[in-house]
Design an enzyme around this catalytic site. Structure first.
Site, mmCIF file in Angstrom:
data_model
loop_
_atom_site.group_PDB
_atom_site.id
_atom_site.type_symbol
_atom_site.label_atom_id
_atom_site.label_comp_id
_atom_site.label_asym_id
_atom_site.label_seq_id
_atom_site.Cartn_x
_atom_site.Cartn_y
_atom_site.Cartn_z
ATOM 1 N N THR A 13 0.770 -1.071 0.005
ATOM 2 C CA THR A 13 0.007 0.077 -0.143
ATOM 3 C C THR A 13 0.814 1.437 0.010
ATOM 4 O OG1 THR A 13 -1.445 -1.373 1.421
ATOM 5 C CG2 THR A 13 -1.856 1.155 1.198
ATOM 6 N N GLU A 129 10.514 9.980 8.618
ATOM 7 C CA GLU A 129 9.465 10.768 8.724
ATOM 8 C C GLU A 129 7.979 9.769 8.913
ATOM 9 O OE1 GLU A 129 9.034 14.463 9.515
ATOM 10 O OE2 GLU A 129 7.492 13.313 10.303
ATOM 11 N N GLY A 134 1.999 8.564 10.384
ATOM 12 C CA GLY A 134 1.981 8.555 8.788
ATOM 13 C C GLY A 134 2.420 9.899 8.203
ATOM 14 N N ILE A 136 1.778 13.192 9.238
ATOM 15 C CA ILE A 136 1.977 14.244 9.921
ATOM 16 C C ILE A 136 3.394 14.492 9.917
ATOM 17 C CG2 ILE A 136 1.755 15.277 12.141
ATOM 18 C CD1 ILE A 136 -0.726 13.338 12.629
ATOM 19 N N GLY A 187 -8.508 -1.572 6.811
ATOM 20 C CA GLY A 187 -7.027 -1.645 6.423
ATOM 21 C C GLY A 187 -6.308 -0.860 7.524
ATOM 22 N N GLU A 190 -2.419 -3.297 11.809
ATOM 23 C CA GLU A 190 -1.091 -3.762 11.460
ATOM 24 C C GLU A 190 -1.236 -5.296 10.765
ATOM 25 O OE1 GLU A 190 2.290 -2.445 11.751
ATOM 26 O OE2 GLU A 190 0.832 -0.822 11.771
ATOM 27 N N LYS A 205 6.258 4.061 18.318
ATOM 28 C CA LYS A 205 6.218 5.413 17.658
ATOM 29 C C LYS A 205 6.628 6.658 18.964
ATOM 30 C CE LYS A 205 2.789 4.265 14.325
ATOM 31 N NZ LYS A 205 1.289 4.034 14.200
HETATM 32 N N1 HSE Z 1 -1.610 0.123 12.282
HETATM 33 C C1 HSE Z 1 -1.093 1.560 12.399
HETATM 34 C C2 HSE Z 1 -2.227 2.419 13.076
HETATM 35 C C3 HSE Z 1 -0.832 1.741 11.194
HETATM 36 O O1 HSE Z 1 -3.196 1.879 13.303
HETATM 37 O O2 HSE Z 1 -2.097 3.355 13.408
HETATM 38 C C4 HSE Z 1 0.038 2.971 10.689
HETATM 39 O O3 HSE Z 1 1.343 3.020 11.580
#
Ligand code: HSE
Length: 436
Positions: A13, A129, A134, A136, A187, A190, A205
């Site tokens: 993706t 980044e 994502g 941001i 979607g 993970e 994160k």
């Molecule tokens: N599985 C992660 C989420 C995807 O739900 O934020 C992006 O890191």
């Protein structure tokens, strides 16, 4: 001018989003960069599907090592995920003298220190980044935008799957399982959704953000992690009645004793901006001494939002590829020699407010006993709510919000409350964040 040649590992993706956005916005990106940047080689196990997607001008191979071995490739983008083969490929790309861009938060949280050390030895850049929140630009904001400041704390909704689940549970009264299935179908989750619901993805994160906010080595191994699997629908409802929402927050604070690093469900006032970040959206609040509090909001997952971050790294690297290595932005925002191994606090040493839910006998003196234990432990009560006992039942639910108390002290109080004969069920405790 000769184009920068990029090799892309993994055309899922985010990989296809990156290919598409780079192609669509090539002219605009070239205006910013001053030279073309092209993905000239792609590695993906499904070569036929990948070739159909990228067209005849791009070479497609099944073996990612061929991309790394190609001397024409200047930058490798790793979008495979996980820390198995991805680690080996990132390390060999660095050893081959190539710059790397990755969206792989698990890889960086677990192996970041080794990866950055190798990159420094080789004089190459590692852009990440896309690994946090994502689209941001939170890494750039922390590492460069706020570099005048002493950062005090950061707190974020950095997992879209769990935020979506909590929103669906609160707004539609869905059960946890149904909401999780919806998140998977959309979607957001993970490949292994336990990383989302157990808070591990958020911990990856927040660890990355903590390292660059405070100039410490990647601290993931010391993070306190609690996901949303134990959270019950009643607590979401009681919190609502008290004017709060429950969010899975990734929090890191610099205190006089060390660094707090934790992921757990937290009550946040329904009036706060962060409480209104709903569905799969992400947001990060940062408190810094000069700028005050700032908030970063946007899509934390998805092909094109994540591609936006991947390509921003490509542009940065391409711009700097002719500059002196010493002038580059350091991997962990601080110069490697200035990284300080500050202690990351054990959860017992952390101080927060708390929400307690007690299933108690509806008898005289019960409330006095419970508040007596809290008073004995020096814990001050902020608000209380008692549900009328259901018809025919002689038990009820008692909800207590406390002022700030140290985790260790609260644990002792909960243990004592639990032993009261009139407390009939395991005490539910959720931490509450003021974020003001
Ligand atoms: N599985 C992660 C989420 C995807 O739900 O934020 C992006 O890191």
């Amino acid at each position: 001018m000769k184009p920068i040649q990029v090799g892309l590992l993994g055309l899922g993706t985010v990989g296809s989003g990156t290919y598409e956005v780079l192609k669509r916005n090539q002219a605009e990106i070239q205006r910013r960069l001053g030279r073309p940047v092209v993905i000239s080689m792609v590695a993906d196990l499904d070569t036929a599907k990948a070739q159909a997607l990228v067209g005849p001008d791009c070479q497609v191979v099944a073996d990612a090592k061929q991309v790394i071995a190609n001397p024409e490739i200047d930058i490798v983008i790793e979008l495979i995920g996980g820390y198995g083969i991805a680690l080996e490929l990132v390390m060999s790309a660095i050893e081959a003298g190539k710059h790397v861009v990755t969206a792989n938060k698990a890889l960086l949280a677990v192996h970041g220190n080794a990866i950055f050390a190798a990159a420094q030895r080789q004089g190459v850049m590692v852009g990440y980044e896309a690994a946090v929140a994502g689209g941001i630009p939170i890494i750039k904001s922390l590492r460069e935008g706020l570099s005048a400041n002493r950062i005090e704390w950061l707190a974020g909704i950095i997992n879209g799957t769990t935020n979506f689940i909590l929103t669906e549970m609160r707004e539609k009264g869905l059960s946890f399982d149904v909401a999780l299935k919806e998140a998977q179908a959309l979607g957001y989750a993970e490949a292994d959704p336990t990383f989302d619901i157990q808070g591990i993805d958020a911990a990856h994160k927040v660890s990355i953000m903590s390292a660059i906010a405070f100039g410490i080595p990647m601290p993931f191994a010391k993070a306190y992690i609690e996901g949303i699997t134990q959270l019950q629908a009643e607590d979401i409802e009681f919190a609502k009645q008290l004017g709060y929402r429950i969010k899975l927050l990734g929090i890191s604070k610099k205190t006089a004793h060390g660094i707090e690093l934790r992921v757990h469900p937290s009550l946040v006032s329904e009036k706060s901006l962060i409480a209104n970040v709903e569905g799969a959206m992400n947001a990060v609040m940062v408190k810094a001494d000069a700028v005050g509090t700032t908030l970063y909001y946007g899509k934390g997952a998805g092909g094109e939002p994540t591609a936006s971050a991947v390509i921003a790294d490509l542009v940065d690297i391409a711009r700097l590829s002719t500059a002196d290595a010493a002038c580059r932005v350091p991997y962990l925002a601080y110069q490697p020699a200035a990284i300080q191994d500050l202690p990351v606090l054990a959860i017992d040493d952390v101080e927060t407010c708390h929400y307690l839910r007690l299933g108690v006998a509806d008898q005289a003196g019960v409330l006095a006993n419970v508040t007596g234990v809290l008073a004995e432990c020096g814990i001050s009560i902020d608000a209380m709510l008692q549900q009328p006992a259901a018809h025919g039942l002689d038990q009820t639910e008692l909800i207590i919000l406390t002022h700030v108390a140290q985790e260790r002290v609260m644990n002792a109080a909960i243990q004592k409350i639990q032993q009261l004969p009139t407390v009939l069920k395991p005490v539910i405790r959720i931490r509450k964040e003021d974020l003001s």
